[in-house]
Design a protein around this motif. Structure first.
Motif, PDB file in Angstrom:
ATOM      1  N   ASP A   4      -0.088   9.179  -7.728  1.00  0.00           N
ATOM      2  CA  ASP A   4       0.431  10.513  -7.516  1.00  0.00           C
ATOM      3  C   ASP A   4       1.852  10.522  -8.087  1.00  0.00           C
ATOM      4  OD1 ASP A   4      -0.287  13.018  -6.024  1.00  0.00           O
ATOM      5  OD2 ASP A   4       1.698  12.653  -5.197  1.00  0.00           O
ATOM      6  N   ARG A  22       3.477   6.842  -6.704  1.00  0.00           N
ATOM      7  CA  ARG A  22       2.996   6.159  -5.509  1.00  0.00           C
ATOM      8  C   ARG A  22       1.471   6.190  -5.484  1.00  0.00           C
ATOM      9  NH1 ARG A  22       2.593   9.678  -0.899  1.00  0.00           N
ATOM     10  NH2 ARG A  22       2.441  11.801  -1.615  1.00  0.00           N
ATOM     11  N   SER A  77      -1.297  15.514  -9.982  1.00  0.00           N
ATOM     12  CA  SER A  77      -2.332  14.704  -9.343  1.00  0.00           C
ATOM     13  C   SER A  77      -3.522  14.557 -10.272  1.00  0.00           C
ATOM     14  CB  SER A  77      -2.700  15.331  -7.999  1.00  0.00           C
ATOM     15  OG  SER A  77      -3.294  14.360  -7.201  1.00  0.00           O
ATOM     16  N   ASP A  78      -4.703  14.516  -9.701  1.00  0.00           N
ATOM     17  CA  ASP A  78      -5.893  14.100 -10.464  1.00  0.00           C
ATOM     18  C   ASP A  78      -6.197  14.979 -11.678  1.00  0.00           C
ATOM     19  OD1 ASP A  78      -5.860  12.767  -8.138  1.00  0.00           O
ATOM     20  OD2 ASP A  78      -7.699  13.630  -7.332  1.00  0.00           O
ATOM     21  N   LEU A  96      -1.975   6.846  -3.317  1.00  0.00           N
ATOM     22  CA  LEU A  96      -2.452   7.588  -2.146  1.00  0.00           C
ATOM     23  C   LEU A  96      -3.522   6.834  -1.367  1.00  0.00           C
ATOM     24  CD1 LEU A  96      -2.766  11.192  -3.626  1.00  0.00           C
ATOM     25  CD2 LEU A  96      -0.840  10.158  -2.440  1.00  0.00           C
ATOM     26  N   ILE A  97      -3.969   5.706  -1.897  1.00  0.00           N
ATOM     27  CA  ILE A  97      -5.053   4.999  -1.197  1.00  0.00           C
ATOM     28  C   ILE A  97      -4.685   3.533  -0.979  1.00  0.00           C
ATOM     29  CG2 ILE A  97      -6.908   6.556  -1.910  1.00  0.00           C
ATOM     30  CD1 ILE A  97      -7.646   4.503  -4.075  1.00  0.00           C
ATOM     31  N   GLY A  98      -3.425   3.296  -0.630  1.00  0.00           N
ATOM     32  CA  GLY A  98      -3.013   1.910  -0.384  1.00  0.00           C
ATOM     33  C   GLY A  98      -3.522   1.437   0.959  1.00  0.00           C
ATOM     34  N   SER A  99      -3.946   0.210   1.034  1.00  0.00           N
ATOM     35  CA  SER A  99      -4.380  -0.331   2.322  1.00  0.00           C
ATOM     36  C   SER A  99      -3.197  -1.033   2.967  1.00  0.00           C
ATOM     37  CB  SER A  99      -5.535  -1.300   2.108  1.00  0.00           C
ATOM     38  OG  SER A  99      -5.074  -2.399   1.362  1.00  0.00           O
ATOM     39  N   LEU A 110      -8.701   9.982 -11.536  1.00  0.00           N
ATOM     40  CA  LEU A 110      -7.678  10.163 -10.505  1.00  0.00           C
ATOM     41  C   LEU A 110      -6.258  10.073 -11.045  1.00  0.00           C
ATOM     42  CD1 LEU A 110      -9.202   7.931  -7.663  1.00  0.00           C
ATOM     43  CD2 LEU A 110      -9.365  10.402  -7.925  1.00  0.00           C
ATOM     44  N   PRO A 151      -6.979  -0.603  -8.562  1.00  0.00           N
ATOM     45  CA  PRO A 151      -7.532   0.069  -7.368  1.00  0.00           C
ATOM     46  C   PRO A 151      -6.516   1.014  -6.725  1.00  0.00           C
ATOM     47  CG  PRO A 151      -6.928  -2.183  -6.842  1.00  0.00           C
ATOM     48  CD  PRO A 151      -6.632  -1.998  -8.299  1.00  0.00           C
ATOM     49  N   VAL A 152      -6.150   2.054  -7.437  1.00  0.00           N
ATOM     50  CA  VAL A 152      -5.136   2.990  -6.943  1.00  0.00           C
ATOM     51  C   VAL A 152      -5.566   4.427  -7.209  1.00  0.00           C
ATOM     52  CG1 VAL A 152      -3.153   1.454  -7.260  1.00  0.00           C
ATOM     53  CG2 VAL A 152      -3.906   2.883  -9.168  1.00  0.00           C
ATOM     54  N   ASP A 153      -4.976   5.326  -6.471  1.00  0.00           N
ATOM     55  CA  ASP A 153      -5.056   6.753  -6.763  1.00  0.00           C
ATOM     56  C   ASP A 153      -3.603   7.208  -6.866  1.00  0.00           C
ATOM     57  OD1 ASP A 153      -5.314   9.456  -6.884  1.00  0.00           O
ATOM     58  OD2 ASP A 153      -6.285   9.698  -4.934  1.00  0.00           O
ATOM     59  N   GLU A 164      -6.341   4.213 -12.250  1.00  0.00           N
ATOM     60  CA  GLU A 164      -7.795   4.075 -12.135  1.00  0.00           C
ATOM     61  C   GLU A 164      -8.423   3.757 -13.486  1.00  0.00           C
ATOM     62  OE1 GLU A 164     -10.182   7.539 -11.804  1.00  0.00           O
ATOM     63  OE2 GLU A 164     -11.625   6.600 -10.463  1.00  0.00           O
ATOM     64  N   GLY A 196       0.808  -1.219   0.000  1.00  0.00           N
ATOM     65  CA  GLY A 196       0.000   0.000   0.000  1.00  0.00           C
ATOM     66  C   GLY A 196       0.838   1.264   0.000  1.00  0.00           C
ATOM     67  N   ASP A 197       2.007   1.214   0.669  1.00  0.00           N
ATOM     68  CA  ASP A 197       2.814   2.430   0.767  1.00  0.00           C
ATOM     69  C   ASP A 197       4.071   2.346  -0.085  1.00  0.00           C
ATOM     70  OD1 ASP A 197       4.041   0.488   2.222  1.00  0.00           O
ATOM     71  OD2 ASP A 197       4.302   1.669   4.053  1.00  0.00           O
TER      72      ASP A 197
END
Lengths: 753, 812
Positions: free
Chosen positions: B381, B432, B397-398, B434-437, B413, B377-379, B372, B349-350
């Motif tokens: 950056d 990278r 970014s987006d 921004l929404i990694g779990s 995104l 399943p990522v956002d 995306e 995720g990170d």
């Protein structure tokens, strides 16, 4: 000083205490021989002498000048946590009119304090008191403010720390402060004392504790400056039966948990009630684990089971049922504020449904608690991809982040520290805002915008974002409670560090809080109570028990079902609710089961089950399928009056206290007049209709009714009365309706006992 | 006689929403304004349709039709309906039969089947029972969102005791998928229901219960056009070892190990294959469903042998770099050369992935990531850092612009941006998520293109009315759709859109998306003589610097739903139906008589006025109402106007001020006219009906200006009858123009009741005043579009024109 201490110690009658007191006298004596004399002669220091006097006399309390807006133009920091501020207030503000160095007695401060000039707070100080002399002397010497090199108090010790006391006795307390320059000093006369349970014991301003006529446990909060200390004491209910030990043979046959329980009972001089009946136990366990009443069949099969380990087997079985996950998901949905109200249900229900389903799945798969919490805490992304982001939909502001996290997972109520140093704990504003800094970079974007709460926003880690200390203006570094700053690169999410810190085995809060929460769930009361208010001034009723539960939980790698097994297999969980002659007054040591009303949802589902008529839940955008249970509802925004009347929470805080089980007139009215209950009683497909039309004898029907409603067969007297009543009625359906309804309205049904 | 505008037919349900290739299926459709249905129109021409009763059709899908997502439209009296997705699958199909709400009513189905079902009403649940052997891996997938349907499906698997053993609420977007490893021999029940227990005829789904090979995603997710490449496919029930027997280097085996460790939740099989993509980047006929935000995603449909659906694999025209090595710190950054497209994965995720590029001072790079938009399943950056990795030089970014608006959202995104190297040297690109779990996920793949400033664009068309719709035009009438431009890598100039191979009787004049313009009306005109038909429209766009680009079809889906969205369509079908009640024609180049220079040709420039003459052809002799006209598709810098062509008149004008800031280039707008037309029902006159018609496009070129005019701000705004006043003005010369200018007051069609004496001036003079006299009988009020006008003369020829509206009201 030494003489005084010796005298106070000799007042006590307990030989053990006397021995330890002598040790202390000896130690203090040594220290004083070297330093105390010099210390006494030195002029009073503002932060360590003057401010504590103000605190002691209540000048800076929340009701007086410590109020956020001050009082009559004079404001002090609450409980003196900001001496620099206080100095400015006292000395330079108002053109310096509060002090008069050339004639200290004419200082406004002193004149008001002794009541020579009218003072809204009345007379706080005697002219001939030592405190007055100290203040006057300080003013006379030029009212010197806090200096850079001044020693500061780094901690205090309260002597004694713990004690077993009898009823109607006194116990003086002494307070010693340790200063940054290595000096230790008796500051008893500068300290403030507060009792947490005045019914058991009180304390006067000199620190003299007086116990009342009842037994119990209590704590005395001691505050000196911003240091906090506690005296804890036990007053056995039956001192003649009290002891502090278990024999080796007693301990051998017991689990550690049961050993600690037994020791706790011994200390209080009480004996546990006898074990509850099988029928009571299966009802209790099924309600507590599955939020559901047992069926007649389950009860019969359990009561006829002759195996030794049938309780453990029952618990294992219950933990595997879907209802376990459903019931605990609704509990966690409360704590995690999975809220549907306040905005369009049509748009928000998908989110609340996903989150509650995620919680339910996590429980069903027995996700380790550390992972469960970490996933919530670090949630990013969209609700579709990562439902715990819904937590961030409800929790949206800095105070909400900090307070919800602290309360839900660390069992700490840190709210006070947002505006001032916590008055009863060690938490400062710096602690509060450092924890807030962990959340400074929470970003939100997108989503179908509702005015206030977007439907489908994305939670992500922003590049920038900071939290500033409101008083010092300092930019706070992310830091856990009481820990050092996190080491972070600019790409790291501080929330991950917080999650790691929290879930580390050595974390002092995390496992304990959950262990205590679960204990509270099953026992009706936490070992620390309220369960999310851990502080030294609210000590656990049985610290060893709580430690052991937390240890078990950590050792089991945060296995929640294991924790539940440990609790529900304990000696305390199987006790009857009926007190014996020794434990009736005790409400903290679990020597009997504390009965409690079923939660609103469980009660409603129980009625549905007993009457065999499911509740019809209104909801949008779809239609809840027939048979949906109240414990399975995704959020609280389902309009059922019954649930609200019986204490369903609005899910606006992380506190379980939001759910109330207090009795109310509306509840009685609801039981009498609820349309929903009436519908269940009269439905064509329901249980009553079956009773009305079956060919079975009243006696047999009454037996079935009792098993269904009360989870036990009727007593002979009950059968007799019931059959008599049924025989006397002409309308069989109406007769059964009345009988069942009257049973549903009894406390025996409404309560888990 | 069908007079007036065509009602917009919307297709809401197609059931079943798919069929097996090589089979015949009976399909029922429903929707709104689907009167007089005659046929269904598929985007694949070989699918044969036979009408049964009312809204039922028999469809024969030849075996040769490739699997994938196609468009289907209903054809009726109102023309072509909006499209719906129709899936052509490889496996056996099955139709749901109620009752199947409880476990005991569950419908028994075999393995390897596609069930066509529907959650008919709120609270409905569907259950299917299948048998599996212990250890058998069964993949259960439910498609609904991808069918344009409204079900938000949840699927569960229950064992024979009724205990839930698996659940999923979204895998491909909100469409769920379960990978189920049967724990024992036995029968299992799949439960399908709506997340919020909604239901309707539109809650259609296709549920696959499959033990065959299935592919979820590919690494790399992109290959170079026409070049045979090795790709690792991730999915389930794939053969365990390589099909193409590709040697595994050290890096490959490392990767395999990692994937196995990381995918605890649903272990993927993976297999390396060799594939050869087509030479072209994309074809509008590819049966892949692309959302409106995916316009720029070039991909082809790859079909793994034995799998039921194609996989979209990206195609690019530059070399692909597969980032296999560990590049998670600035010191281990992977060097890439420009241009290239990198394939990477952010499994943790990170995770941070670093690349380095060497750039010269002033060199321009365009960096674009796709995450995306390729279903990852990522956002993402993007940062550009100095060589040490310490200093951030730029960050992207987006994509926030939303050219398609709410019904056709085009924002996403994925980051992209332009960067100019500040000095010669080595730079780091950091990507990278921004929404990694906390969990690893191998699905987090990305494409990262690093290219020079080579401008490009994509185009798509969209109905103007924000609703799902197809392109229908009435005989002798005209319809308008919008062309949306997605400019890439610094394209700013005009884009010309042209129709190719037009069907007979259809006219589509070229239109231009002017500099910075991203949306323009495109008109389709049918002659009076053309017979009703259904055909395809083929449009292309081009600029001075690029080649031809195909224009994609687009449609809104589910208008009115809170989360309305849009997607691309396969091609742009068109139907001619009904007849037009009136038509208008617009001319933006009408000449004008000048006192000194006679017939003046129009030359547009910033700081002048565009006059459009509008001719109305009222086809019904009884039509005698005012016609309100206004502009559509104006660049944002141009303020819109309205005007009225009074009843009885056939011609009017509408004028637009072209502000001095308007970039030069070619622009297109159109005129929209609204009026009421008489309606006769059963021979008797009924309530008149409001209709809107469109002009042909008005295309005009904006040349550099020679001067701009300004009226004194304090000039009087009113003039009394019989009086006169003076209006001061400034004529600001630009672009080196020093010649003579003549000023006057004028209006299209002439000024009534007002006279003005302008001045002529030469050389350095740049200000003067206009004397205006109002006649005693001048009409009260404002006259539309009266302006102060100047002609600039070069060698005694009137070459330059400048004008500005005069805000002047005649009062008593």
């Amino acid at each position: 000083m030494r003489r005084k201490l010796v005298r106070s110690v000799t007042m006590r009658n307990n030989t053990e205490n006397r021995r330890s007191a002598m040790r202390l006298v000896f130690a203090v004596g040594l220290v004083c021989a070297g330093i105390c004399g010099a210390e006494a002669a030195s002029p009073a220091r503002f932060a360590t002498d003057i401010v504590p006097i103000l605190t002691k006399h209540g000048c800076n309390s929340g009701g007086c000048h410590g109020k956020a807006t001050g009082r009559n133009g004079f404001k002090l920091s609450l409980f003196g946590f900001d001496p620099k501020f206080d100095y400015v207030s006292l000395v330079t503000e108002a053109r310096g009119r509060r002090l008069f160095t050339s004639d200290p007695d004419r200082s406004l401060l002193l004149q008001k304090a002794v009541g020579r000039i009218p003072h809204g707070g009345g007379r706080r100080l005697e002219r001939d008191s030592a405190d007055y002399a100290v203040l006057r002397d300080w003013i006379r010497r030029g009212a010197v403010g806090p200096q850079a090199g001044d020693p500061v108090a780094v901690g205090i010790t309260v002597f004694p720390k713990q004690q077993v006391l009898g009823t109607n006795v006194t116990q003086p307390l002494r307070v010693f402060a340790q200063f940054s320059n290595g000096v230790e000093r008796n500051v008893t006369d500068r300290s403030v004392f507060e009792a947490n349970d005045p019914q058991i014991a009180g304390v006067d301003e000199d620190g003299l504790v007086t116990t009342a006529a009842v037994g119990g446990q209590f704590a005395i909060l001691v505050r000196y400056g911003d240091s906090i200390g506690v005296f804890q004491a036990t007053v056995p209910f039956h001192p003649d039966q009290a002891s502090g030990n278990l024999t080796a043979s007693e301990a051998a046959g017991l689990s550690k948990i049961d050993g600690h329980l037994l020791l706790g009972w011994r200390r209080m001089g009480i004996r546990p009630s006898k074990d509850a009946s099988d029928a009571t136990f299966i009802r209790r366990a099924t309600l507590d684990i599955c939020g559901t009443l047992p069926t007649a069949k389950e009860i019969t099969s359990y009561t006829s089971d002759r195996r030794q380990d049938k309780r453990a087997r029952l618990i294992d079985r219950l933990l595997e049922r879907d209802e376990y996950a459903g019931y605990f998901a609704s509990k966690w949905s409360d704590i995690l504020q999975n809220r549907g109200s306040g905005y369009s249900t049509r748009q928000q229900r998908a989110g609340t449904t996903l989150f509650s389903a995620w919680i339910r799945d996590s429980l069903a798969e027995n996700k380790p608690y550390d992972k469960f919490v970490s996933e919530i805490l670090t949630a990013t992304g969209r609700q579709d991809q990562n439902p715990p982001t819904i937590w961030y939909r409800s929790v949206r502001t800095t105070p909400e982040y900090v307070e919800s996290i602290a309360q839900a997972f660390l069992g700490v109520r840190i709210q006070c520290a947002q505006c001032h140093h916590h008055p009863a704990e060690r938490w400062s504003q710096a602690d509060y805002y450092s924890l807030a800094a962990v959340f400074a970079r929470i970003g939100r974007k997108g989503g179908f915008a509702d005015a206030e709460v977007p439907t489908d926003e994305i939670i992500y880690l922003k590049h920038e974002g900071q939290v500033v200390h409101p008083r010092s203006g300092e930019v706070m570094k992310p830091r856990p409670l009481g820990g050092p700053d996190f080491k972070l690169s600019r790409f790291d999410d501080p929330r991950r560090s917080l999650a790691r810190w929290m879930t580390a085995p050595e974390n002092p809060f995390f496992a304990r809080t959950m262990a205590n929460r679960m204990w509270g769930h099953f026992m009706g009361r936490g070992i620390i109570h309220p369960i999310d208010d851990a502080r030294s001034t609210n000590p656990p009723s049985n610290p060893e028990l709580l430690d052991e539960l937390a240890r078990e939980f950590v050792a089991g790698k945060y296995d929640v079902k294991h924790l539940i097994r440990v609790i529900t297999n304990s000696a305390a969980y199987r006790l009857a609710a009926m007190p014996n002659d020794s434990n009736g007054d005790d409400v903290r040591n679990f020597a009997r089961f504390y009965p409690r009303r079923m939660p609103a949802e469980v009660l409603l589902d129980g009625m549905s089950q007993v009457l065999d008529v499911p509740t019809v839940f209104p909801g949008g955008p779809g239609t809840f399928p027939s048979g949906t249970k109240a414990i399975d509802l995704p959020d609280e925004n389902v309009a059922i009056n019954f649930l609200d009347v019986f204490g369903r929470p609005a899910r606006t805080s992380a506190c379980e206290c939001e759910r109330t089980d207090a009795p109310a007139l509306a509840q009685a009215l609801e039981l009498v007049g609820s349309k929903e209950i009436q519908r269940k009683l009269t439905a064509k497909e329901g249980f009553i209709e079956k009773l009305a039309t079956n060919e079975i004898s009243h006696t047999e029907n009454v037996r079935n009714i009792f098993l269904r409603v009360m989870a036990r067969p009727p007593r002979a007297e009950e059968t007799k009365v019931a059959v008599q009543f049924l025989d006397g009625e002409s309308d069989r359906g109406e007769a059964y309706r009345s009988l069942v309804w009257s049973l549903l309205a009894t406390n025996e049904f409404l309560f888990n006992h | 006689m069908a007079m007036g505008q065509l009602p917009n037919p919307v297709l809401k349900t197609v059931f079943p929403a798919g069929g097996q290739a090589g089979s015949t299926v009976e399909v029922a459709v429903s929707g709104s304004r689907l009167d007089g249905l005659t046929s269904l129109v598929f985007s694949h021409p070989e699918i044969v349709v036979k009408a049964l009763e009312k809204s039922r059709f028999e469809i024969t899908i030849p075996a040769e039709v490739p699997t994938g997502h196609y468009d289907v439209r209903a054809l009726g009296r109102n023309g072509l309906s909006s499209p719906r997705t129709f899936v052509v699958g490889a496996g056996k199909e099955f139709i749901e039969a109620e009752p199947n709400n409880t476990a005991s009513d569950a419908q028994a189905v075999p393995l390897n089947v596609t069930i066509n079902g529907r959650i008919d009403k709120g609270g409905d649940e569907d259950r299917y029972r299948f048998s599996a052997k212990k250890g058998q891996r069964v993949v259960i997938e439910c498609a609904s969102e991808r069918l344009d349907a409204r079900l938000r499906a949840v699927i569960e698997v229950h064992d024979a005791d009724g205990k839930r053993v698996a659940v999923n609420r979204g895998f491909f977007g909100i469409d769920p998928l379960i990978v189920f490893d049967a724990p024992a021999d036995g029968s299992y029940v799949v439960r399908v229901f709506d997340l919020v227990f909604s239901g309707s005829a539109d809650h259609v789904y296709r549920l696959e219960i499959d033990t065959g090979p299935r592919v979820a995603f590919a690494v790399p997710p992109v290959v170079q056009a026409g070049r045979t490449s090795r790709v690792t496919l991730y999915g389930w029930n794939l053969p365990r070892r390589d099909l193409a027997a590709v040697g595994s280097g050290e890096e490959t085996s490392l990767r395999e190990k990692r994937v196995v460790e990381s995918s605890t939740r649903s272990a993927y099989d993976h297999i390396e294959v060799e594939i050869t993509p087509p030479k072209e980047l994309r074809s509008a006929q590819t049966p892949l469903r692309l959302r409106s935000s995916q316009v720029a995603v070039n991909a082809f449909a790859y079909r793994f042998p034995g799998s039921s659906a194609p996989l979209a694999i990206g195609v690019t025209d530059v070399p692909v770099v597969a980032a296999l090595s560990a590049n998670h710190s600035s010191s281990t950054a992977r060097e890439v050369s420009v241009p290239c497209e990198i394939s990477g994965q952010l499994i943790a995720g990170d995770e941070l992935d670093y690349y380095t590029v060497n750039a010269k001072r002033g060199e321009v790079l365009w960096i674009e990531a796709l995450g995306e938009r390729i279903g990852s399943p990522v956002d993402l950056d993007l940062s550009i850092l100095d060589a040490t990795g310490k200093r951030e030089l730029a960050r992207f970014s987006d994509e926030k612009r939303n050219i398609g608006g709410k019904p056709f959202p085009t924002r996403h995104l994925d980051p992209s941006g332009r960067w100019v190297a500040p000095a010669d040297g080595r730079y780091l690109i950091l990507i990278r998520n921004l929404i990694g779990s906390l969990d690893d996920d191998p699905r987090r793949v990305y494409r990262l293109s690093v290219r020079r400033e080579v401008p490009d664009f994509d185009l798509a068309i969209l109905s103007r009315n924000n609703a799902p719709a197809s392109l229908n035009v009435s005989r002798g009438g005209r319809t308008v759709v919008d062309v949306l431009a997605f400019r890439r890598r610094g394209l700013t100039g005009s884009i010309r859109v042209t129709a190719k191979n037009l069907p007979a009787g259809i006219e589509c004049p070229d239109v231009w998306l002017g500099p910075g313009v991203n949306r323009v009306p495109f008109t389709v005109t049918a002659s009076d003589r053309v017979k009703p038909f259904v055909g395809m429209l083929q449009l292309v766009g081009e600029t001075e610097s690029t080649g031809l680009r195909e224009v994609y079809g687009g449609t809104a889906i589910g208008a009115g739903a809170p989360l309305a969205t849009g997607r691309l369509t396969m091609g742009i079908p068109i139907a001619v139906v009904g007849e037009a009640p009136l038509s208008i024609a617009a001319d933006g180049h009408e000449t004008r008589k000048h006192d000194l220079y006679g017939e003046l040709k129009v030359r547009h420039s910033p700081g002048s006025i565009l006059d459009v003459a509008v001719h109305v052809d009222r086809k019904d002799p009884g039509h005698n109402a005012d016609v309100e006209i206004t502009g559509i598709g104006l660049p944002s810098a141009i303020r819109n106007q309205t005007a009225t062509i009074p009843a009885g008149k056939k011609k009017g004008y509408i004028s637009f001020y072209l502000p001095p800031t308007l970039p030069t280039g070619t622009y297109t707008i159109a005129i929209q006219a609204t009026t009421t037309v008489p309606v006769s029902t059963g021979g008797k006159p009924g309530k008149p009906k409001t209709v809107t018609v469109f002009s042909d496009p008005v295309t005009f070129e904006v040349h550099p200006a020679a001067f701009t005019l300004e009226i004194d701000r304090n000039a009087p705004k009113t003039i009394r009858r019989g009086e006169y006043l003076q209006v001061k003005f400034t004529g600001r010369r630009v672009n080196g123009f020093i010649n003579k200018m003549h000023t006057e007051m004028t209006a299209p069609g002439g000024v009534i009741g007002l006279r003005a004496r302008g001045t002529s001036f030469v050389g350095q003079t740049d200000s003067g005043s206009l004397q205006i006299i109002a006649n005693e009988n001048a009409p009260l009020g404002k006259q539309p579009f009266v302006r102060f006008y100047a002609v600039g003369v070069v060698e005694d020829q009137p070459v330059f024109h400048g004008s500005v509206f005069l805000d002047l009201e005649i009062v008593e």
